[in-house]
Design a protein around this motif. Structure first.
Motif, PDB file in Angstrom:
ATOM      1  N   GLY A  11     -77.762 -22.585  -7.145  1.00 34.44           N
ATOM      2  CA  GLY A  11     -78.211 -21.283  -6.675  1.00 34.44           C
ATOM      3  C   GLY A  11     -79.703 -21.300  -6.416  1.00 34.44           C
ATOM      4  O   GLY A  11     -80.472 -21.735  -7.289  1.00 34.44           O
ATOM      5  N   LEU A  12     -80.129 -20.833  -5.241  1.00 34.27           N
ATOM      6  CA  LEU A  12     -81.542 -20.803  -4.861  1.00 34.27           C
ATOM      7  C   LEU A  12     -81.942 -19.376  -4.510  1.00 34.27           C
ATOM      8  O   LEU A  12     -81.392 -18.778  -3.577  1.00 34.27           O
ATOM      9  CB  LEU A  12     -81.799 -21.723  -3.663  1.00 34.27           C
ATOM     10  N   ASP A  13     -82.885 -18.855  -5.258  1.00 30.65           N
ATOM     11  CA  ASP A  13     -83.417 -17.508  -5.051  1.00 30.65           C
ATOM     12  C   ASP A  13     -84.789 -17.644  -4.387  1.00 30.65           C
ATOM     13  O   ASP A  13     -85.741 -18.114  -5.009  1.00 30.65           O
ATOM     14  CB  ASP A  13     -83.540 -16.800  -6.402  1.00 30.65           C
ATOM     15  N   ASN A  19     -89.652 -19.869  -5.383  1.00 26.76           N
ATOM     16  CA  ASN A  19     -88.219 -20.106  -5.399  1.00 26.76           C
ATOM     17  C   ASN A  19     -87.790 -20.306  -6.846  1.00 26.76           C
ATOM     18  O   ASN A  19     -88.500 -20.954  -7.620  1.00 26.76           O
ATOM     19  CB  ASN A  19     -87.847 -21.355  -4.596  1.00 26.76           C
ATOM     20  N   ASN A  20     -86.640 -19.762  -7.208  1.00 29.70           N
ATOM     21  CA  ASN A  20     -86.053 -20.022  -8.511  1.00 29.70           C
ATOM     22  C   ASN A  20     -84.697 -20.678  -8.286  1.00 29.70           C
ATOM     23  O   ASN A  20     -83.970 -20.315  -7.357  1.00 29.70           O
ATOM     24  CB  ASN A  20     -85.890 -18.735  -9.310  1.00 29.70           C
ATOM     25  N   ASP A  33     -81.342 -22.435 -18.543  1.00 29.54           N
ATOM     26  CA  ASP A  33     -81.448 -21.271 -19.415  1.00 29.54           C
ATOM     27  C   ASP A  33     -82.477 -20.249 -18.960  1.00 29.54           C
ATOM     28  O   ASP A  33     -82.359 -19.067 -19.268  1.00 29.54           O
ATOM     29  CB  ASP A  33     -81.800 -21.707 -20.845  1.00 29.54           C
ATOM     30  N   GLY A  34     -83.517 -20.679 -18.251  1.00 25.76           N
ATOM     31  CA  GLY A  34     -84.589 -19.776 -17.854  1.00 25.76           C
ATOM     32  C   GLY A  34     -84.994 -19.994 -16.408  1.00 25.76           C
ATOM     33  O   GLY A  34     -84.251 -20.554 -15.602  1.00 25.76           O
ATOM     34  N   LEU A  35     -86.205 -19.551 -16.096  1.00 25.31           N
ATOM     35  CA  LEU A  35     -86.715 -19.700 -14.746  1.00 25.31           C
ATOM     36  C   LEU A  35     -87.067 -21.150 -14.450  1.00 25.31           C
ATOM     37  O   LEU A  35     -87.617 -21.853 -15.299  1.00 25.31           O
ATOM     38  CB  LEU A  35     -87.963 -18.831 -14.556  1.00 25.31           C
ATOM     39  N   MET A  36     -86.753 -21.579 -13.234  1.00 27.59           N
ATOM     40  CA  MET A  36     -87.225 -22.872 -12.713  1.00 27.59           C
ATOM     41  C   MET A  36     -87.885 -22.594 -11.375  1.00 27.59           C
ATOM     42  O   MET A  36     -87.258 -22.697 -10.318  1.00 27.59           O
ATOM     43  CB  MET A  36     -86.066 -23.852 -12.548  1.00 27.59           C
ATOM     44  N   GLU A  37     -89.155 -22.187 -11.419  1.00 25.21           N
ATOM     45  CA  GLU A  37     -89.853 -21.722 -10.232  1.00 25.21           C
ATOM     46  C   GLU A  37     -90.710 -22.811  -9.597  1.00 25.21           C
ATOM     47  O   GLU A  37     -91.345 -23.602 -10.294  1.00 25.21           O
ATOM     48  CB  GLU A  37     -90.735 -20.514 -10.568  1.00 25.21           C
ATOM     49  N   PHE A  57     -84.121 -27.451  -4.750  1.00 21.29           N
ATOM     50  CA  PHE A  57     -82.780 -28.010  -4.932  1.00 21.29           C
ATOM     51  C   PHE A  57     -82.857 -29.356  -5.659  1.00 21.29           C
ATOM     52  O   PHE A  57     -82.182 -29.580  -6.672  1.00 21.29           O
ATOM     53  CB  PHE A  57     -82.117 -28.164  -3.564  1.00 21.29           C
ATOM     54  N   ASP A  58     -83.696 -30.251  -5.161  1.00 21.87           N
ATOM     55  CA  ASP A  58     -83.834 -31.560  -5.798  1.00 21.87           C
ATOM     56  C   ASP A  58     -84.369 -31.438  -7.215  1.00 21.87           C
ATOM     57  O   ASP A  58     -83.929 -32.154  -8.132  1.00 21.87           O
ATOM     58  CB  ASP A  58     -84.772 -32.453  -4.970  1.00 21.87           C
ATOM     59  N   GLY A  59     -85.320 -30.512  -7.415  1.00 22.34           N
ATOM     60  CA  GLY A  59     -85.943 -30.371  -8.725  1.00 22.34           C
ATOM     61  C   GLY A  59     -84.977 -29.896  -9.794  1.00 22.34           C
ATOM     62  O   GLY A  59     -85.000 -30.386 -10.932  1.00 22.34           O
ATOM     63  N   VAL A  60     -84.108 -28.941  -9.452  1.00 16.33           N
ATOM     64  CA  VAL A  60     -83.197 -28.429 -10.465  1.00 16.33           C
ATOM     65  C   VAL A  60     -82.112 -29.458 -10.790  1.00 16.33           C
ATOM     66  O   VAL A  60     -81.639 -29.531 -11.930  1.00 16.33           O
ATOM     67  CB  VAL A  60     -82.584 -27.076 -10.026  1.00 16.33           C
TER      68      VAL A  60
END
Length: 350
Positions: A11-13, A19-20, A33-37, A57-60
């Motif tokens: 999921g990309l916000d 971007n989260n 569990d939390g934000l990945m901005e 996308f790659d980072g998460v």
């Protein structure tokens, strides 16, 4: 971290500055569990911004340890206005001011960049979908809800049977631009509020951060001589009002009482169109101290007029984890898109 061999969606916000990202397994577990901005780079135009989404996308995936080959789809949300398929409005928007964004197919561009199916919703719909699924859990696919998300503007969403109602052009759930009754809402001598969209007296003209700056503070400040907010620039004053409201300040409570009343009248209209099981309120206005948050939601409920039969089954609640709701909502939408079968054939001939 990810479980070996379990397929996932990402999921990309997408927001005005960040971007989260999140990861959801097809068996229903969020792996973040939390934000990945990360920076969204939207001000640099669509090409740069799509690359920023690809980096998110790659980072998460790197963070969760999920191999790319296990990703089955991607969910994407952006601020509106945009079509149901992710084409940014030809008139542009606050977050997409770069001229190249006008009429740009952001969903299609990301799909081509990642070579994966991409499911799109606007950010209000995504948050609404997340609230619905968190609240109803295993009953989500048998329940309906409406959500109002108060931010710079007023967004929201309609969820029926666990899925967002997008409408023919993607504009369903644009609650901010629904006209509401103003009799009894406005104070003596208060001008009819105007919205940035050009409407007068719609819900966003009262229930939004922009409304506080443009319409509500200009009315209430002269009625409270010497109030500290009068010394602040209008935009800053609008952002400070919530803090005063949390501390019980009379002016701030009058501002937010009008906003809550406006949302109640909006939900009254929604009740007569969709008759939902739940009404959700989200946004910065409810990301506050518990006493203020509970008071605001109770005031919304007080001004939502339901029939006795509706009141017996309806619930009022807050949108949880607003900062993560967008990414998680579109991840849920991506999973549902994967599960959906082919559309049924017509029942009668054309």
């Amino acid at each position: 971290m990810g479980s070996v061999g379990v397929p996932v969606v990402v999921g990309l916000d997408n927001g005005g500055t960040s971007n989260n990202a999140t990861v959801l397994t097809l068996d229903g577990r969020f792996l973040v569990d939390g934000l990945m901005e990360t920076p969204s780079d939207v001000r640099s135009g669509p090409q740069v911004a799509v690359e920023a989404l690809a980096r998110a996308f790659d980072g998460v995936l790197a963070h969760t340890g999920v191999p790319r080959e296990l990703v089955r789809a991607v969910g994407l949300d952006t601020p509106g206005p945009a079509s149901a398929t992710g084409v940014i409005s030809s008139r542009g928007s606050t977050n997409f001011a770069h001229p190249a964004w006008r009429g740009f197919d952001v969903r299609g561009a990301l799909q081509r960049r990642l070579d994966l199916p991409v499911v799109y919703h606007n950010d209000g719909n995504a948050a609404a979908l997340y609230a619905h699924h968190v609240h109803f859990g295993s009953d989500a696919m048998r329940r309906s809800s409406v959500s109002a998300i108060v931010g710079t503007g007023l967004g929201g969403g309609v969820v029926e049977g666990g899925r967002v109602v997008t409408g023919a052009a993607g504009m369903a759930g644009e609650f901010g631009h629904v006209h509401i009754p103003l009799t009894g809402l406005l104070g003596p001598g208060q001008a009819v509020p105007t919205c940035a969209c050009g409407f007068s007296g719609d819900a966003e003209s009262v229930a939004s951060l922009t409304a506080i700056e443009r319409n509500l503070l200009p009315y209430w400040l002269p009625r409270h001589p010497g109030h500290p907010l009068a010394a602040e620039p209008p935009a800053r004053a609008a952002k400070l009002v919530r803090g005063y409201g949390e501390r019980g300040d009379t002016l701030a409570r009058e501002v937010f009482a009008q906003q809550a009343m406006a949302l109640g009248r909006l939900f009254t209209i929604a009740a007569n169109f969709t008759d939902p099981h739940a009404y959700f309120v989200g946004g910065g206005v409810v990301e506050a101290a518990p006493e203020f948050r509970d008071w605001f939601l109770a005031t919304v409920r007080e001004h939502t007029v339901l029939r006795d039969e509706q009141a017996e089954v309806a619930t009022f609640a807050l949108v949880p984890e607003r900062d993560m709701a967008g990414a998680r909502g579109v991840a849920i939408a991506a999973v549902e898109a994967l599960r959906a079968g082919p559309a049924p054939g017509p029942l009668v001939g054309g």
